[in-house]
Design an enzyme around this catalytic site. Structure first.
Site, PDB file in Angstrom:
ATOM      1  N   TYR A   1      -7.178  -9.419  10.088  1.00 36.63           N
ATOM      2  CA  TYR A   1      -6.045  -9.855   9.289  1.00 36.63           C
ATOM      3  C   TYR A   1      -6.135 -11.368   9.075  1.00 36.63           C
ATOM      4  CZ  TYR A   1      -4.509  -5.108  10.233  1.00 36.63           C
ATOM      5  OH  TYR A   1      -4.454  -3.736  10.307  1.00 36.63           O
TER       6      TYR A   1
ATOM      7  N   ARG B   1      -2.890 -11.836  20.222  1.00 33.86           N
ATOM      8  CA  ARG B   1      -3.914 -10.782  20.200  1.00 33.86           C
ATOM      9  C   ARG B   1      -5.134 -11.308  19.465  1.00 33.86           C
ATOM     10  NH1 ARG B   1      -3.681  -4.288  19.138  1.00 33.86           N
ATOM     11  NH2 ARG B   1      -2.954  -4.441  21.288  1.00 33.86           N
TER      12      ARG B   1
ATOM     13  N   ARG C   1      -2.407   5.801  22.081  1.00 32.74           N
ATOM     14  CA  ARG C   1      -2.440   7.253  21.895  1.00 32.74           C
ATOM     15  C   ARG C   1      -1.769   8.024  23.033  1.00 32.74           C
ATOM     16  NH1 ARG C   1      -6.956   5.296  19.358  1.00 32.74           N
ATOM     17  NH2 ARG C   1      -7.340   6.078  17.248  1.00 32.74           N
TER      18      ARG C   1
ATOM     19  N   GLN D   1       5.299  -8.029  17.366  1.00 36.13           N
ATOM     20  CA  GLN D   1       3.979  -8.518  16.959  1.00 36.13           C
ATOM     21  C   GLN D   1       4.083  -9.001  15.523  1.00 36.13           C
ATOM     22  OE1 GLN D   1       0.403  -6.066  15.878  1.00 36.13           O
ATOM     23  NE2 GLN D   1      -0.346  -6.793  17.878  1.00 36.13           N
TER      24      GLN D   1
ATOM     25  N   SER E   1       1.406  -0.092  23.242  1.00 38.63           N
ATOM     26  CA  SER E   1       0.640  -0.902  22.310  1.00 38.63           C
ATOM     27  C   SER E   1       1.225  -0.822  20.905  1.00 38.63           C
ATOM     28  CB  SER E   1      -0.808  -0.408  22.301  1.00 38.63           C
ATOM     29  OG  SER E   1      -1.680  -1.393  21.798  1.00 38.63           O
ATOM     30  N   PRO E   2       1.077  -1.879  20.105  1.00 37.35           N
ATOM     31  CA  PRO E   2       1.560  -1.819  18.722  1.00 37.35           C
ATOM     32  C   PRO E   2       0.892  -0.690  17.948  1.00 37.35           C
ATOM     33  CG  PRO E   2       1.024  -4.080  19.340  1.00 37.35           C
ATOM     34  CD  PRO E   2       0.519  -3.204  20.452  1.00 37.35           C
TER      35      PRO E   2
END
Length: 779
Positions: free
Chosen positions: A586, A634, A728, A504, A425-426
């Site tokens: 964002y 996303r 993580r 991304q 994941s980013p």
């Protein structure tokens, strides 16, 4: 020594939890004076069968062998589940259930309490808890989901009661099923579902299918729960039916399951399930247990189990702690995490059945696997242990090559063939200088590509200097930045053949010009701030964050062009996939959410208008991005805040991007407004990916506390996701994917060890671990 202030105990409610607590406390200290108040007669009870787990039975066996032996003699045991849908039956074995009649359970507990000297006051309404507390050292409120004690002291307990959408009714059939049975009926009114299981044994010579004549035999009995959405219940006219007519209607719908036999009720009525939580479980000397403290949906069979386990823990804590306040605090500290975990699993199961119509078109074995794993407590790995034949058939239907776990099954998006379904994941590193990725980015992304993931995603790469989140964010607006990114993509492709790397692309919007995460997340820079722009002039954190400028048409054109320029650079850098970041508050996400877009022009108001600018950017980027390379988006499928993005909004957003050419939707949630209240827990965001995938038949990437390869396999095989993104776990272990292959004994093209690392492909031996001791053992 046990506390000296529990000599007189009052129990409100004579259900399993209250009775068992009374019996245990009396057995521990025979000198105690314990009274149970039960407003109903001894034989009055609601519901029919009760399911207990082996874990709960083990606790009962250690704490009270007398009760355990009586229960064991009465139990019906079975280990298979039948899932019946569209004329097919999928059977899965090895599950290990034990059930008995609720009336039988209560009789056993009545007899045990009486033998120990507990006073049982049937047909007697208990005095209020406050009145009992004046004359007793401890008051145990076991008065159920509609607890009068809880409501009388609501200001302290601070209960929350959440009603859910499905209607259900408890009924019984006078014969014993030979398995736990789930059956789906697609009626003219909508989908109805049956949950049924045996709770009493037939007599030894009872053979219902082979003895149509002769004297009657004891047939046993089964609990039958029929459930459906509110609108289906009303359309079928069941809202106007009394209990008898409701039982007749359900018996007709599920005639095959019942063999044409009738259903009976016990003052049954149509209910909606209510989830009960409390901020506190005790108040002075009064403590809540069982449904008074918490509820969990019947589809995971947990109500009586939780109540009995509460009783065990409460008795143990009173025995262990020096005084009552310490005991009640220890009881809640011990039980609350367990209950919350169960409630999360129950909520997932409840939602699955509420959304059942979404799954009915799945292939038969996938549908059955999806149902069995709905709560996330049963997973691919333990199903494979319980019933390898069933699980192998599901894997074959999914398309797993022989000997290949689902996560190592390849997937194609346009011209990109992914070797497995794992995505790194980013993850923002906040370590760039002037937007240029450095050695840390090379090592971070390169190590995880070497670690076996099918797709490694960059952090959000910003399209302009004023589109950065922090001064440490990477960008792609200069040739120097592009050269640095090209260095990273070359390394991934050369050193980790088969790994893909994706970019991304995003713009911070109103969440920009902040400090590095470890210096103060979302806090403005102390100096050197740059101006912000957003859909509307709303600061992220009122009184703290900078007020952004509302983008006008010229500003939107400039931002769109920045995205397309960055996309062209990304293509030249050699990225295999591009993701447009429309989530987490964002810039583009700010246009989508009604909480952050208050515009009154053609780009605000309706969702159609709020989608216009993000879709304009997507179309421009798609046109600039090579046609054979996939592009994903996303989104935040919920804002976790009142008035924010709804489930219907999320579906519409995903549908719109898919219609414009998105190859997959990366389904995240939240981070849009600072006042969000996420429902954290294992795989807590995956239901949103599941909803989009099965409602729209669009490939999805699931994210959000997916922590194990077993979770990944389960999500994929159930059809809830096509790819799984983990963050993580990859920070903890850059070789997470290769280690997942080793732990599953897999060697193949889905997880190729780099030649220099091949010697590490075997699992190192580990030390011995011992099982925990029983919670409460009494000689």
């Amino acid at each position: 020594m046990p506390p000296s202030d529990t000599g007189r105990i009052a129990v409100i409610g004579g259900g399993p939890g209250g009775l068992y607590a009374a019996a245990l406390l009396k057995r521990l200290r025979p000198g105690r004076e314990i009274t149970v108040w039960e407003r109903n007669a001894p034989d009055d009870t609601f519901g029919f069968g009760v399911v207990l787990s082996d874990e709960t039975l083990g606790g009962i066996e250690h704490a009270d062998p007398v009760v355990y032996r009586a229960l064991s003699d009465a139990f019906v045991r079975w280990d298979t589940i039948d899932v019946v849908h569209r004329g097919t039956t999928q059977t899965s074995g090895g599950h290990g259930f034990a059930a008995l009649g609720r009336r039988t359970l209560l009789r056993i507990l009545h007899e045990r309490c009486a033998s120990l000297g507990v006073r049982l006051r049937f047909g007697t309404e208990a005095p209020p808890a406050a009145e009992l507390a004046a004359g007793h050292d401890l008051v145990i409120a076991a008065d159920g989901v509609h607890s009068a004690t809880r409501e009388a002291h609501a200001r302290h307990f601070r209960p929350t009661v959440t009603d859910h959408r499905n209607r259900y009714i408890w009924l019984a059939a006078d014969f014993a099923l030979d398995a736990f049975r789930f059956e789906i009926a697609e009626t003219e009114y909508g989908v109805m579902q049956l949950h049924a299981y045996p709770f009493s044994r037939p007599s030894p010579d009872h053979h219902p299918s082979t003895r149509p004549f002769g004297p009657p035999r004891e047939p046993g009995a089964s609990t039958v729960i029929v459930e459906m959405r509110e609108e289906v219940w009303r359309a079928a006219g069941l809202d106007t039916c009394d209990t008898a007519r409701s039982a007749e209607h359900c018996a007709k719908v599920f005639a095959d399951a019942l063999g044409g036999r009738p259903l009976r009720s016990n003052r049954s009525s149509w209910l909606t399930f209510a989830t009960v939580t409390n901020a506190h479980w005790s108040h002075g000397s009064t403590v809540l247990i069982g449904d008074a403290a918490h509820t969990a949906h019947f589809s995971i069979g947990s109500g009586t189990k939780l109540a009995v386990e509460d009783a065990l823990a409460l008795a143990a804590c009173i025995e262990e702690q020096p005084d009552l306040p310490a005991a009640l605090g220890a009881y809640e500290a011990e039980r609350r995490p367990v209950v919350l975990s169960t409630q999360r699993a129950a909520a997932a199961s409840l939602r699955w059945f509420e959304e059942l119509p979404r799954y009915v078109d799945q292939p038969p074995r996938r549908f059955a696997f999806n149902l069995l794993t709905r709560s996330r407590r049963v997973t691919h790995d333990n199903l494979r242990l319980r019933d390898p034949g069933f699980t192998g058939a599901v894997e074959e239907e999914f398309g797993c090559p022989p000997g290949t776990p689902p996560m190592f099954t390849p997937l194609r998006l346009r011209g990109l063939a992914l070797r497995n379904r794992v995505v790194v994941s980013p993850m923002d590193m906040y370590s760039a200088v002037d937007g240029v990725p450095g050695d840390l980015h090379l090592v971070h992304l390169g190590a995880r590509a070497l670690g076996g993931a099918g797709l490694v995603m960059t952090e959000m790469v910003c399209v302009s200097p004023d589109g950065r989140i922090t001064p440490g964010c990477t960008g792609l607006w200069t040739d120097e930045q592009a050269e640095a990114w090209a260095r990273i993509t070359r390394f991934v492709h050369d050193a980790a053949p088969g790994a893909a790397i994706g970019l991304q692309l995003g713009h911070s919007g109103r969440k920009g010009s902040t400090r590095l995460m470890w210096e103060g997340i979302d806090q403005p820079l102390e100096d050197g701030n740059w101006p912000l722009s957003a859909a509307s002039p709303l600061p992220y954190a009122h009184g703290v964050s900078q007020v952004p400028q509302e983008l006008d048409r010229a500003g939107m054109d400039a931002v769109r062009d920045r995205f397309t320029e960055a996309a062209r650079r990304a293509a030249h850098c050699g990225f295999d996939l591009l993701e447009l970041h429309c989530a987490h508050g964002y810039l583009l996400s700010g246009f989508l959410s009604p909480l952050t877009n208050l515009r009154t022009d053609g780009y605000g108001g309706s969702l159609e208008n709020r989608l216009r600018f993000p879709l304009e950017v997507f179309d421009a980027v798609r046109a600039a991005w090579p046609g054979d390379r996939p592009m994903t988006v996303r989104i935040s499928a919920t804002d976790w805040a009142q008035g924010g993005t709804s489930d219907e909004d999320a579906l519409a957003v995903a549908r719109a991007f898919a219609a414009h050419g998105a190859d997959a939707i990366d389904v995240s949630t939240g981070q849009v407004v600072p006042g969000e209240r996420p429902e954290y827990g294992r795989s807590y965001q995956t239901p949103y990916a599941d909803r989009i995938r099965n409602a729209l038949d669009v490939p999805v990437i699931a994210v959000g506390a997916i922590s194990s390869w077993d979770d990944v396999n389960s999500l994929l095989l159930a059809g809830r996701a096509d790819l799984c993104a983990l963050a993580r776990p990859h920070l903890y272990d850059p070789h997470w994917t290769l280690h997942a292959a080793a732990e599953q004994g897999y060697e193949g093209p889905g997880a190729s060890w780099p030649l220099p690392y091949r010697a590490g492909s075997r699992i190192p031996p580990s030390g011995r671990t011992d099982a925990p001791k029983p919670r409460l053992t009494l000689d």
